[in-house]
Design an enzyme around this catalytic site. Structure first.
Site, PDB file in Angstrom:
ATOM      1  N   CYS A 144       0.816  -1.208   0.000  1.00 37.16           N
ATOM      2  CA  CYS A 144       0.000   0.000   0.000  1.00 37.16           C
ATOM      3  C   CYS A 144       0.852   1.262   0.000  1.00 37.16           C
ATOM      4  O   CYS A 144       1.419   1.636   1.029  1.00 37.16           O
ATOM      5  CB  CYS A 144      -0.929   0.002   1.220  1.00 37.16           C
ATOM      6  SG  CYS A 144      -1.926   1.503   1.348  1.00 37.16           S
ATOM      7  N   CYS A 147      -0.301   4.105   2.234  1.00 38.45           N
ATOM      8  CA  CYS A 147      -0.041   3.852   3.660  1.00 38.45           C
ATOM      9  C   CYS A 147       1.418   4.097   4.008  1.00 38.45           C
ATOM     10  O   CYS A 147       1.742   4.641   5.051  1.00 38.45           O
ATOM     11  CB  CYS A 147      -0.363   2.401   4.027  1.00 38.45           C
ATOM     12  SG  CYS A 147      -1.887   1.771   3.328  1.00 38.45           S
ATOM     13  N   ASP A 148       2.315   3.656   3.134  1.00 34.77           N
ATOM     14  CA  ASP A 148       3.721   3.545   3.520  1.00 34.77           C
ATOM     15  C   ASP A 148       4.705   4.425   2.753  1.00 34.77           C
ATOM     16  O   ASP A 148       5.883   4.480   3.096  1.00 34.77           O
ATOM     17  CB  ASP A 148       4.177   2.084   3.385  1.00 34.77           C
ATOM     18  CG  ASP A 148       3.372   1.156   4.291  1.00 34.77           C
ATOM     19  OD1 ASP A 148       2.889   1.632   5.338  1.00 34.77           O
ATOM     20  OD2 ASP A 148       3.207  -0.028   3.952  1.00 34.77           O
TER      21      ASP A 148
END
Length: 320
Positions: A144, A147-148
């Site tokens: 993701c 997300c990261d």
């Protein structure tokens, strides 16, 4: 065998938020939270595989995925949700109350019946299936970018895949990374032309064509990948500190095939919020959302499903 007002399948952000709302509406939901042994159906969902979550509202310093899920679970339990650490092996949506089985799918009688059913079984990222992949997940291997990506400031990273989502991730990652290498097993992308043009125009993006990732290096975090040329068979190493796997997601909908209307990509089709084509069956989170796939949108849709279920039960006066 008992009949419950609401049975919830799944315990990611969607299932647990639905459980909090249903429990506070005095519906005493039963939550089948999944099995710890399996990565695709584990209690807590995909967030159990992530380390730091920095974009969930209300946590200025970030929160660990498992801690967030544990807090949501305690909150649902506090209001009276009941949890079973098992996963549904069969459902019968042909008549109400709906039958749900877990241990013995061959039994005539279901394990429990529910007047309303909330499906929050989620989706799973398709993975490469390499031995080091699972070990380094959350330590340089990610599924993701939104997300990261932030953790890879100024680093050289790679994205595996050739579809629109792979290119979207790659373009997003150029905001942080020094360079992004798209690794694709063929010599042409399957992404839309507009996405291809955008990626090719981005000076931070390079391409490794006809390349397959056959190994991931790194002790405590990713230090590189081993590539194999799918034409010549030659192998070479690529030094990267992050590997984003963007080869697709698969919703956990096998149980519902033939009983619920699914979209072409196997996600559950929902109408006017969380309603499915079967009255009394509601779906929320990644099992019906292939666009946003965030913890906060999953939680929001879990709230919608619980409210939809409560209103539907009220209208059908199934609860006394």
């Amino acid at each position: 065998m008992d009949t419950r007002q609401v049975v919830i399948l799944g315990s990611g952000p969607a299932g647990l938020t639905a459980a909090i709302y249903a429990a506070r509406a005095n519906l005493a939901p039963l939550v089948l939270e999944g099995e710890p042994s399996s990565t695709s159906d584990q209690p807590g969902g995909q967030l159990m595989l992530t380390t730091e979550v920095e974009n969930f509202p209300g946590f200025p310093d970030g929160v660990l995925g498992p801690d967030l899920m544990s807090a949501l679970r305690s909150q649902a339990a506090r209001f009276g949700a009941e949890f079973l650490t098992t996963k549904a092996t069969r459902v019968d949506l042909s008549s109400r109350p709906f039958g749900v089985w877990w241990d013995h799918p061959g039994d005539v009688e279901p394990s429990v019946k529910g007047n309303a059913l909330i499906i929050a079984t989620g989706a799973r990222s398709l993975m490469l299936g390499l031995p080091n992949e699972a070990r380094l997940l959350g330590h340089g291997v990610s599924t993701c970018a939104t997300c990261d990506g932030f953790f890879f400031r100024g680093q050289d990273i790679a994205v595996v895949g050739g579809g629109d989502s792979a290119l979207e991730e790659a373009i997003f990652l150029t905001h942080f990374a020094r360079s992004v290498t798209i690794i694709h097993r063929r010599d042409a992308l399957r992404a839309s032309h507009i996405m291809q043009d955008r990626a090719r125009a981005n000076e931070k993006i390079r391409f490794e064509w006809n390349a397959q990732v056959i190994d991931i290096y790194g002790e405590t975090s990713v230090s590189g990948v081993r590539l194999k040329d799918s034409k010549s068979g030659e192998e070479r190493d690529l030094a990267v500190s992050g590997l984003f796997i963007a080869i697709g997601h698969e919703p956990n909908t096998a149980l519902f095939a033939g009983q619920l209307e699914l979209q072409d990509n196997s996600y559950i089709r929902t109408f006017g919020g969380s309603h499915t084509n079967v009255e009394g069956v509601f779906a929320c989170g990644d099992v019906q959302d292939h666009i946003y796939r965030q913890a906060v949108t999953a939680a929001g849709s879990g709230c919608m499903a619980a409210i939809d279920a409560e209103r539907w039960l009220e209208a059908t006066s199934a609860h006394h």
